[in-house]
Design an enzyme around this catalytic site. Sequence first.
Site, short mmCIF file in Angstrom:
data_model
loop_
_atom_site.label_atom_id
_atom_site.label_comp_id
_atom_site.label_asym_id
_atom_site.label_seq_id
_atom_site.Cartn_x
_atom_site.Cartn_y
_atom_site.Cartn_z
N LYS A 203 27.18 28.38 -14.25
CA LYS A 203 28.15 27.77 -15.17
C LYS A 203 27.82 26.29 -15.30
CE LYS A 203 31.58 28.84 -17.81
NZ LYS A 203 31.42 29.84 -18.86
N SER A 404 31.28 33.46 -22.80
CA SER A 404 32.41 32.96 -22.02
C SER A 404 33.71 33.48 -22.64
CB SER A 404 32.37 31.43 -21.95
OG SER A 404 32.90 30.97 -20.74
#
Length: 618
Positions: A203, A404
């Site tokens: 991430k 996401s």
Amino acid sequence: MSFTPFRWIGQGFRYLWSALDFSRRVLLNLLLLIFFIALLIGFFTGGIKKLEDKTALILDFKGALVEQHSGNAREALLAEAQGNAKKSTQLRDILSVLDSAAKDDKIHSAVLLLDDMGSAGLPMLREVAAAIDRFKASGKPVIAWGSSFDQRQYFLAAHANQIYLHPMGSVMITGFGRYRNYYRDALDKVGVTVNLLKVGTYKSFAEPYIANEPSPAAMEADTFLYNAMWKTYTDNVEKARKLPAGSIMQGINELPEQMKAAGDDSAKLALNLKLVDGLKTRDELRDLMLKNGARDEQGKTFRQIAFDDYLARQKPQLFGDAVGVVVASGEISEGTATAGAIGGLSTSKLIRKAREDDSIKAIVLRVDSPGGSAFGSELIRRELELTRKAGKPVVVSMGNVAASGGYWISMAADEVIADEATVTGSIGVFAILPTAEKALDKIGVHTGGTTTTWLGDGFNPLRPLNPKFGELVQSSINHIYAEFTSKAAAARKTTPEKIDAVAQGRVWTGAQAKERNLVDTVGSYSDAIKSAANRAKLGIDFRVTYVEPELSKVDRIFDLLGSQTAKVLQQQFKVALVPTGVPPAAALQMASELSWLADINKDGKGYTALTHCLCTNP
């Protein structure tokens, strides 16, 4: 008489209100007058002219290729009145025009003029290229011309029967990948500390604020992603141009030598590399089209119709069973968003509207989003789940990016279809809490006070991050990640552990996601429409309707008036922007990224859990 300031203030407000009311009535009357002027112009010019035989369709796309125009009709009208070119072209309009023109006996050929085409993701380019191929399959030639071609423009031009380049032009194919700005040292110098709380090794969204270079994990993921997209691009172009496999990469590697062999002439270089079929000026292109088509005596050129004019001739089917399309394009917020962005409440409302419409038998969610609010994403996912429970099939069609939060909203579907080059995955969660206590120290400002509980000042951006609050946020982030992976596991009929292995915030192409069971099918937007229709047992006689926010009364007037009104406004009132100048592109990028950091917690809740991948169209 004594001085009474309140009486004078009240009287001033009354005068102001009267002036505003008068201005409102003048404006509405003016709009009504312009409306009638536009109607009279349309009446006396005979409306839409009849197409003649051997007409060429001019595909002159303007601005970025998008799923949905941003803003509203008022903004579009004002921009046009100010003389600004249209900033975007919708994918749905391109597909409609090309597919209709392929069946139109009056359309003889098409000319691709791509100089004004802006940004576009590779999946969207592949959709347009497939439509060009369908047009060619009807036996009608496509000619592409450009003063120069960038990488995106050339991808479409490669699908034409012939490509012509201006003798002073060039073809610029640069590949995929990018360099980001990293702000750790700069933020340290001004006394800002960025506290990052996340789940997911890959991430990398917030790395620019906490580091001076990309992490090894980010480099690994980006390399894997970009190489796959580059292969998709080069394979497609080489096939369309009938070039040997690997020739584009070879040409780039040998570019200095090839340029010298072409006498430092970039147009000749493109010709030598067989990227184009010839070098022609625009008037020479016109002569070629006159030779192959028919002359328009009035216009003293070849018979032609512009993209926008042909689009205006398309008549949508208004009745009958339908597949409803809800466009989810842009970043995801929790509340209400205008077109070109996604709001948890507003997009959910559109899905609910489609579910409650008896004529809509199935829903396609067209996703082009890098994510955003986890809560906003869940509102949309839940609404799709309720739609399936109500008996209406749901098919997700992934466009340029569905990562996401864009992946989160795709988890309640009967089928998920991604393009081979879609950027997807990025299953991870993070929160950013910037503090500026060091900046205050530098200017001699200090904070102090008392609260009844530690939560009363749990997160104060002017004080160091309270470890208790940081622990609380991290726990919440961990929980949301667990929700993300468990919901994904249920949707993909697997285990959270298997999802976690391909999650951790890592992005994949659509083809890579299919290999890892994150999507069901690698296919196109039209494949998604067909799948939804089949699941609803609609056969071949159905319509496609876009479920979009209802226009306000004012927007409907502006939408109805159209470009003719904009011209009247421009001529009569000389609407123009005062030139103010703009900072360099690099400064704009930095300002945007740093302002995002400043605004991240503006809602006052202390923190916002985000599922965002910082993905853009490569």
